[in-house]
Every structure is written in C-alpha cells, then in structure tokens.
Motif scaffolding. Structure first.
Motif, PDB file in Angstrom:
ATOM      1  N   ASP A   9      79.624 -16.889  91.715  1.00 54.72           N
ATOM      2  CA  ASP A   9      78.717 -17.010  93.039  1.00 54.72           C
ATOM      3  C   ASP A   9      78.520 -15.951  93.801  1.00 54.72           C
ATOM      4  O   ASP A   9      79.678 -15.567  94.203  1.00 54.72           O
ATOM      5  N   LEU A  10      77.788 -15.486  93.990  1.00 54.21           N
ATOM      6  CA  LEU A  10      77.531 -14.119  94.723  1.00 54.21           C
ATOM      7  C   LEU A  10      77.419 -14.301  96.156  1.00 54.21           C
ATOM      8  O   LEU A  10      76.442 -15.075  96.436  1.00 54.21           O
ATOM      9  N   ALA A  11      78.138 -13.645  96.787  1.00 54.84           N
ATOM     10  CA  ALA A  11      78.189 -13.664  98.241  1.00 54.84           C
ATOM     11  C   ALA A  11      77.881 -12.309  98.799  1.00 54.84           C
ATOM     12  O   ALA A  11      78.089 -11.267  98.114  1.00 54.84           O
ATOM     13  N   LYS A  12      77.755 -12.027 100.248  1.00 58.43           N
ATOM     14  CA  LYS A  12      77.686 -10.653 100.742  1.00 58.43           C
ATOM     15  C   LYS A  12      78.734  -9.819 100.420  1.00 58.43           C
ATOM     16  O   LYS A  12      78.846  -8.766 100.251  1.00 58.43           O
ATOM     17  N   HIS A  13      80.138 -10.436 100.759  1.00 54.24           N
ATOM     18  CA  HIS A  13      81.076  -9.700 100.611  1.00 54.24           C
ATOM     19  C   HIS A  13      82.385 -10.149  99.514  1.00 54.24           C
ATOM     20  O   HIS A  13      83.351  -9.469  99.524  1.00 54.24           O
ATOM     21  N   SER A  14      81.758 -11.090  98.888  1.00 57.95           N
ATOM     22  CA  SER A  14      82.738 -11.450  97.815  1.00 57.95           C
ATOM     23  C   SER A  14      82.244 -12.218  96.821  1.00 57.95           C
ATOM     24  O   SER A  14      81.148 -12.556  96.760  1.00 57.95           O
ATOM     25  N   PHE A  15      82.786 -12.824  95.839  1.00 57.31           N
ATOM     26  CA  PHE A  15      82.679 -13.291  94.652  1.00 57.31           C
ATOM     27  C   PHE A  15      83.237 -14.556  94.541  1.00 57.31           C
ATOM     28  O   PHE A  15      84.502 -14.466  94.674  1.00 57.31           O
ATOM     29  N   SER A  16      82.958 -15.968  94.155  1.00 63.38           N
ATOM     30  CA  SER A  16      83.564 -17.005  93.922  1.00 63.38           C
ATOM     31  C   SER A  16      83.415 -17.156  92.350  1.00 63.38           C
ATOM     32  O   SER A  16      82.438 -17.363  91.772  1.00 63.38           O
ATOM     33  N   THR A  31      88.159 -17.030  94.916  1.00 69.40           N
ATOM     34  CA  THR A  31      87.118 -15.826  95.551  1.00 69.40           C
ATOM     35  C   THR A  31      87.864 -14.511  95.766  1.00 69.40           C
ATOM     36  O   THR A  31      89.154 -14.443  96.167  1.00 69.40           O
ATOM     37  N   HIS A  34      84.405  -7.691  96.024  1.00 68.74           N
ATOM     38  CA  HIS A  34      83.322  -7.322  94.892  1.00 68.74           C
ATOM     39  C   HIS A  34      84.151  -6.284  93.939  1.00 68.74           C
ATOM     40  O   HIS A  34      83.754  -6.112  92.950  1.00 68.74           O
ATOM     41  N   THR A  53      72.363 -16.209  92.017  1.00 66.58           N
ATOM     42  CA  THR A  53      71.926 -15.053  92.969  1.00 66.58           C
ATOM     43  C   THR A  53      71.090 -15.565  93.989  1.00 66.58           C
ATOM     44  O   THR A  53      70.689 -16.350  94.031  1.00 66.58           O
TER      45      THR A  53
END
Length: 53
Positions: A9-16, A31, A34, A53
């Motif tokens: 799961d793409l987030a602004k400052h991290s990935f889960s 989590t 990047h 995305t």
C-alpha cells in the motif's frame, strides 16, 4: 514450494507491506520508509506482488 502473495500500500512517506502464504497465514505486516522497500523482498523466493496506487 508453497505460493505466497504480498501487497504493498503506497503512502506519501511510507509503504505498508502485507504478505500471506497459500493457507492465508500472515507472513509479514509492517510499515516501512520508501528507502527500505527492497529489504523485505531481498531474502525471499519469487512471489506475486500487488501494489495499490
């Protein structure tokens, strides 16, 4: 060899990252930043990976 599937799961400052084996048992759920996204995948066999995305 059992099949595994991983989702990212793409987030602004991290990935889960969430991964399950063929029986639905959780292999990983965490989590990460990047810059560290390749580390969890470096030591496992080829897998199916899906990205939101």
């Amino acid at each position: 060899m059992s099949q595994s599937a991983y989702g990212i799961d793409l987030a602004k400052h991290s990935f889960s990252i969430h991964g399950e084996n063929h029986q639905g048992n959780r292999l990983i759920h965490k989590t990460i930043m990047h810059s560290k996204v390749l580390e969890p995948f470096a030591s496992i066999h080829p897998i199916i990976t899906g990205m939101e995305t």
